[in-house]
Enzyme design. Sequence first.
Site, PDB file in Angstrom:
ATOM      1  N   SER A  89     -72.492  28.839  19.441  1.00  0.00           N
ATOM      2  CA  SER A  89     -73.282  29.951  19.228  1.00  0.00           C
ATOM      3  C   SER A  89     -73.120  30.840  20.238  1.00  0.00           C
ATOM      4  O   SER A  89     -73.729  31.918  20.244  1.00  0.00           O
ATOM      5  CB  SER A  89     -74.861  29.326  19.425  1.00  0.00           C
ATOM      6  OG  SER A  89     -74.728  28.586  20.525  1.00  0.00           O
TER       7      SER A  89
ATOM      8  N   SER B  20     -70.966  24.900  21.852  1.00  0.00           N
ATOM      9  CA  SER B  20     -71.301  26.174  21.855  1.00  0.00           C
ATOM     10  C   SER B  20     -70.869  27.051  22.797  1.00  0.00           C
ATOM     11  O   SER B  20     -70.919  28.452  23.020  1.00  0.00           O
ATOM     12  CB  SER B  20     -72.802  26.510  21.637  1.00  0.00           C
ATOM     13  OG  SER B  20     -73.399  26.226  20.424  1.00  0.00           O
TER      14      SER B  20
ATOM     15  N   LYS C 284     -75.913  35.182  27.920  1.00  0.00           N
ATOM     16  CA  LYS C 284     -76.556  34.887  26.617  1.00  0.00           C
ATOM     17  C   LYS C 284     -77.778  35.020  26.845  1.00  0.00           C
ATOM     18  O   LYS C 284     -78.607  34.805  27.639  1.00  0.00           O
ATOM     19  CB  LYS C 284     -75.904  33.216  26.605  1.00  0.00           C
ATOM     20  CG  LYS C 284     -76.204  32.945  24.938  1.00  0.00           C
ATOM     21  CD  LYS C 284     -75.575  31.422  24.856  1.00  0.00           C
ATOM     22  CE  LYS C 284     -75.927  30.876  23.191  1.00  0.00           C
ATOM     23  NZ  LYS C 284     -75.430  29.483  23.254  1.00  0.00           N
TER      24      LYS C 284
END
Lengths: 477, 462
Positions: free
Chosen positions: B132, B156, B57
Amino acid sequence: MSAFEAVIGLEVHAQLLTRTKIFCSCAVTVGGEPNTRTCPVCLGLPGALPVLNAEVVRLAVRAGLGTGCTVQSISVFARKNYFYPDLPKGYQITQAELPVCLDGQIVLDDGKVARIQRIHLEEDAGKSIHGDSGTRVDLNRAGTPLVEIVGHPDLRTPDEAVSYLRELRGILVTLGVCDGNMEEGSLRCDANVSIRPIGQDAFGTRVEIKNMNSFRSVRDAIAHEIGRQADVIQDGQAIRQETRLWNADLARTESMRSKEEAADYRYFPDPDLLPLHIDAAWLALQRADLPELPAARKARYQGELGLDARAANWLCEEPPRADAFDRTIADAPELASAFAPFLMTQVQAQLQRNDRPWPEVDAAMPALLRICRKWRAGQLANKMLADLLQTAFADTAQPLPDALAHAESLAGAVVSDVAALEPVIDAVLAKFPGEVAKYRAGQKQLVGFFVGQAMRQLAGKADAQAIAALLADKLDA
Amino acid sequence: MTATAHVEACLSRIAARDGEIAAFLHVDAEGARARASALDAQPDRSAPLHGLTIAVKDNIAVAGQPLTAGSRMLAGYMPPRDATVVARLLAAGAVLVGKTNMDEFGMGSSTELSGFGPTRNPLDVTRVPGGSSGGSAAAVAADMAWAALGTDTGGSIRQPAAFCGLAGLKPTYGRVSRSGVVAYASSLDQVGPLARTVRHVARVYAVIAGRDPLDATSTDEPVSAVTWRADLAGLRIGVAREHLAAAEGLDADVKQRMEAALDALRTRGAVIVPVSLPHTRHAIAAYYLVATAEASANLSRYDGLRYGQRAPNPQTLDALYTHSRADALGKEVQRRILLGTFALSAGFQDAFYQKACRVRRKIADDFTQAWQSCDLLLGPTSPVPPWRLGEKVADPLAMYLMDAFTVGPSLAGLPALAVPVGVDSQRLPIGAQLIGRAFDEATILAVGDVLQRAFDPTLEVA
C-alpha cells in the site's frame, strides 16, 4: 413469596484514585468544562496509542490483596467492541479472559463469607448528556481508570448485599484505592438477581439491575426485584433474562434491554498493550505495604478496646472516621468504649439536626474526647452535655473545635455538693409523699422519678449520681 | 548542494511528473522551501539527514498537513501532533515534502484502492507501483524525494520498493514507534524507509528506530550500527523451498533473478543453505484473519461523530453510523471490516481468529527453526513483477495471493528488506527479500548492501 430464596451477585465498579487517566496523562477530575480534560489518546484520534499508567496497576493490586485475591503474574488487556457516542474508539479497553486478580472474598457482618470471582482493570467511557436539542457528549471522563470487582452469586438477601458492599467499600477506601463516593459515581454497583424455590440447587433466570447510587437504593432495588420476580412466577409466567434500571423516584425497576438485544462484544487481546507482568518481589512489597483492613480493625475495636459490634462496624464504615478515632483515643484507650457510642449517637444526631458533614467531626475529635471524658467523670450532666453539643453544632460562625470550646466555657460546673443538693431533694420528697410511701413499700424504681424531679429543679446542671446517693441516704435510712 | 537546491529539484520533478504519477496527496512546497532555507542558514550541517527530502506516507501524522490514510472518511482531517517518527526525522534535519498516496488504510497491494485515485509506477506508467505504500515508492523512484517513509503490515513497504526498483525495510515489530501512525493491524504495523539504496534506507532507519514512551509495544532493544561489508565470508544464507523451489505461482523471470542473486552472494563468500518454512502455505489465510480482526476494531473510531465524514441528516444513531461508514469507506475496507468482525464473532472466533493466532505461532516457530542453520533468509519479495493497472483490482483473492512471501515475516514480527536485483525480460524491476532474526536489522542491511551493489556496481556508497 416465602417459598423462594433470592440469589444475588454484585458487580462493583470503583474509580481508582489516580492523578491521571489509565492510558494517557490527562488529569482525572470531576467536572470541568466539557471536553477540556482530553488528549488524542482519550479522544481516540487516529494514530493515538494507549500507555498503561503504573499507579493504576498498584491500586488494582492493592484492591486484590485487600480482598484476599490471588494477584495474577500475567494479565491481558482486551478490546470490548461496541458503538456508542461516548465511546470514542468504538471499543473499551478492559480485561477479559485474564484479569489482574482472581478468587477473593468478603466477610459479611454476620461472619458469612461471600466470594469474589475476579477484579479487572478497565477504562471508563465518556458521558452522554441527553437534552431537548439532542445528545451531547463529554469525554472528560473517558479513560478514567476503573476496577470492576465481580462477586459470585453468594448473597441471599438485600441486607447481605448491602453488608457486602459496605465491607468492600470500607476496604477500598482504607487502601486509598477509591474514594467510595456512590452519589458522585466513583463507586457504582450493579446487581444480578434471581430467585429459586427454597431447596432447589439450580439458579433461576437472572436479571441485572443497574443505576443504584446509594446503599439504600441497592437494598430497595434488590428487595423490589425479588418481589417482582416472585409475582411473575406466581402468575405462572417465566422471568425474562434482561437488564433493568432502578428508578428511585418511582421505587421500581424498569426494563432496559433483553438478552436478545445483547451485543456480541467480540473481545480479543488489545494488540496496542503488552501483557501485564506482575513481579513476585514487587508484589511482596505491595503486600507488606497494606494498612490494617476494616475486618482486623473491627476485631481490634471489639477485642482490645471493648467496643460493641454496632459501634465497631459504624466506625469502620468510614475509614477516615476510624482513623481519626484511632488517633484521638491513642492516649486514652480506657475511654474508647464510651467515646465510640458517644460519637455514634449524640454527635451524629447533632450533625443530622444541623445538616453538617461528618468530616468536620474528624478535626474536632480531640475536643469531643475532652467533653466525653468530663461527661463520664460526672463533670457534665446529661442535660448539660446535650445543651453544650447543641450550642456548639448550631454555631457555624467558627470552626467546630472552637465552637465546642466556647460552648464548654458557657456550660459551667455541675452541682454536686451536698449543701446545694440537699434542700432541693428535701423539697422534692416533701412534694411527693405518696411516691415516697410507694418507694418505701418496695417500688425502688421510683428513684429515677425523684432524680428527675430534682434535676428539673436544678435546670439539669446537677450530678445525677450525687443526687441518687443522697436520695438513697434519705429514703433508705 | 544546498538544501534549497535539493528541495527545488524535487519540487520541479513533482511539478513535471506528479500530474501523471499521482504519488502525492498533499505537497507542502512552501513548508519545504522555508525549512530548506532555514537549514541552509545554519552553520551546523552535521545532523544525520541534514537537508534531505523525505516523503511521508499519508497514514503518518505530520502536524500542519492533512492526514487521510487514503480514505475519503478522513478528507479534511488535520492531526494535532507529529507522529514520533516524523518528530525524529525533523530533529535529524530532514525536509518533509508532502504526504503520499496509499491504498485506503493500508488495505491493498497496488495503490489502486486509494479513496483519491491510483498512483502509477514511474518506471512504466501503465503499471502499478505496488502497495500500500505505492505513493512513497513512486515519489522516490521519480526523484521527487530522496527517501520516503512507508508502513508495512503484510508487505506494504517491501513490495512497492521491489516494484519501483528501490530498497525498502520493514523493521522488527516493536523497533519503530507507531505513535501517530493510523492503525490498520496493530500487532503487524511497522514504519520503515524506502530509498534508492540500502545505505540510504539504513540512514533513515537509524534515525527512526528506538523505544518511544508513547508506544507500549516499542522496545528498548539496542539498535546496533550496521557494519558494511566487502564480502560475505562465513555467512549462511537460507533459502526456503516454499519461497523458491516449491513456490506456487512464481514468475519464471523472478525465479531466475533469485538464482542470480544467490550466485552473486555465493561468489562473495556466503554459504547457501536450503531450509523449510512448512507453514508458509497457511500464512495468507492467517494474515488476512489476524489483520482484518484487528482492523475491524481499529477502524471503529471512524464513526462520523468526532471527526471525519458524517452522513447528512441521519434519522437515528444507527443510521448515522451506517450511512457515514458505508458512504465514506471504500469497498475493500468494508470487505475487510466485515471479514474481521466475522472472525471475532461469538461462535466463530475459535475457528477463525484464534486458529489464525495459533497458525501465526507455528509460522514464527518455522523461522526459529530456520535460524538453527542460517543467519538470514533470501527469497523473492513478490511472486510476479509489477502488473498493469486494473489487472487484478476486480479479484481480491488474486491480489491477496501476491502477499505470499511478505506476510510470513510480518506474522513472525521479523525484519525484512527488499533489495533490487535487476530487471526481468520486460525491464521491470525485481526485488529480493532478505529476512533477518528479530532485532538483527544490521545483518540484512549489510548483506542487502552487498547484494544491491553486486547488481549495480556503479552505486555510490555515500
